[in-house]
Motif scaffolding. Sequence first.
Motif, short mmCIF file in Angstrom:
data_model
loop_
_atom_site.label_atom_id
_atom_site.label_comp_id
_atom_site.label_asym_id
_atom_site.label_seq_id
_atom_site.Cartn_x
_atom_site.Cartn_y
_atom_site.Cartn_z
N ILE A 14 0.81 -1.22 0.00
CA ILE A 14 0.00 0.00 0.00
C ILE A 14 0.85 1.27 0.00
O ILE A 14 0.38 2.32 -0.43
N SER A 15 2.09 1.16 0.46
CA SER A 15 2.97 2.34 0.50
C SER A 15 3.84 2.45 -0.76
O SER A 15 4.57 3.42 -0.92
N GLY A 16 3.78 1.43 -1.62
CA GLY A 16 4.61 1.44 -2.83
C GLY A 16 6.08 1.23 -2.53
O GLY A 16 6.95 1.66 -3.29
N SER A 17 6.39 0.55 -1.45
CA SER A 17 7.78 0.32 -1.03
C SER A 17 8.56 -0.49 -2.05
O SER A 17 8.06 -1.47 -2.62
N THR A 18 9.81 -0.10 -2.24
CA THR A 18 10.70 -0.85 -3.12
C THR A 18 11.19 -2.14 -2.45
O THR A 18 11.83 -2.95 -3.11
N GLN A 19 10.87 -2.33 -1.18
CA GLN A 19 11.22 -3.58 -0.50
C GLN A 19 10.39 -4.75 -1.02
O GLN A 19 10.80 -5.90 -0.88
N LEU A 20 9.25 -4.45 -1.61
CA LEU A 20 8.38 -5.49 -2.15
C LEU A 20 8.89 -5.91 -3.52
O LEU A 20 9.08 -5.07 -4.41
N SER A 21 9.10 -7.20 -3.69
CA SER A 21 9.62 -7.70 -4.97
C SER A 21 8.58 -7.52 -6.08
O SER A 21 7.37 -7.51 -5.83
#
Length: 127
Positions: A14-21
């Motif tokens: 939901i935050s658009g984090s780059t940690q998510l593959s």
Amino acid sequence: MRILLDTHIFLWFISGSTQLSKDVRDAIRDPGNEVYLSAISVWEAIVKYQLGKLPLPAHPETYLPKQRDLHQIASLELDESSAIQLATLPPLHRDPFDRMLICQALQNGLTIATVDAAIRAYSVSII
């Protein structure tokens, strides 16, 4: 695929984090997949928010359901049959929130989206 999001995966998504593959992001966005957020994850996020360990842009009791709805993620309630799974779950992971997510995944035939290595110790499908 039926996917249960671990709390951190939902927050990253939901935050658009780059940690998510990219693979996990694509799986969540795939309209052919059923994607769920457990009431357990909402509980976990509220507890961590109240302890000052989880900053959020708004109060979690309104922010989390609003984001879940906005991203067309279904809510997964905790039912008795999932809770009973805990009695048979080996104590390989100490986090009670994650243990209940594992129980829900096992009971409902869900694949857990997570980066938590301790969850991989269980015989549950992981993405």
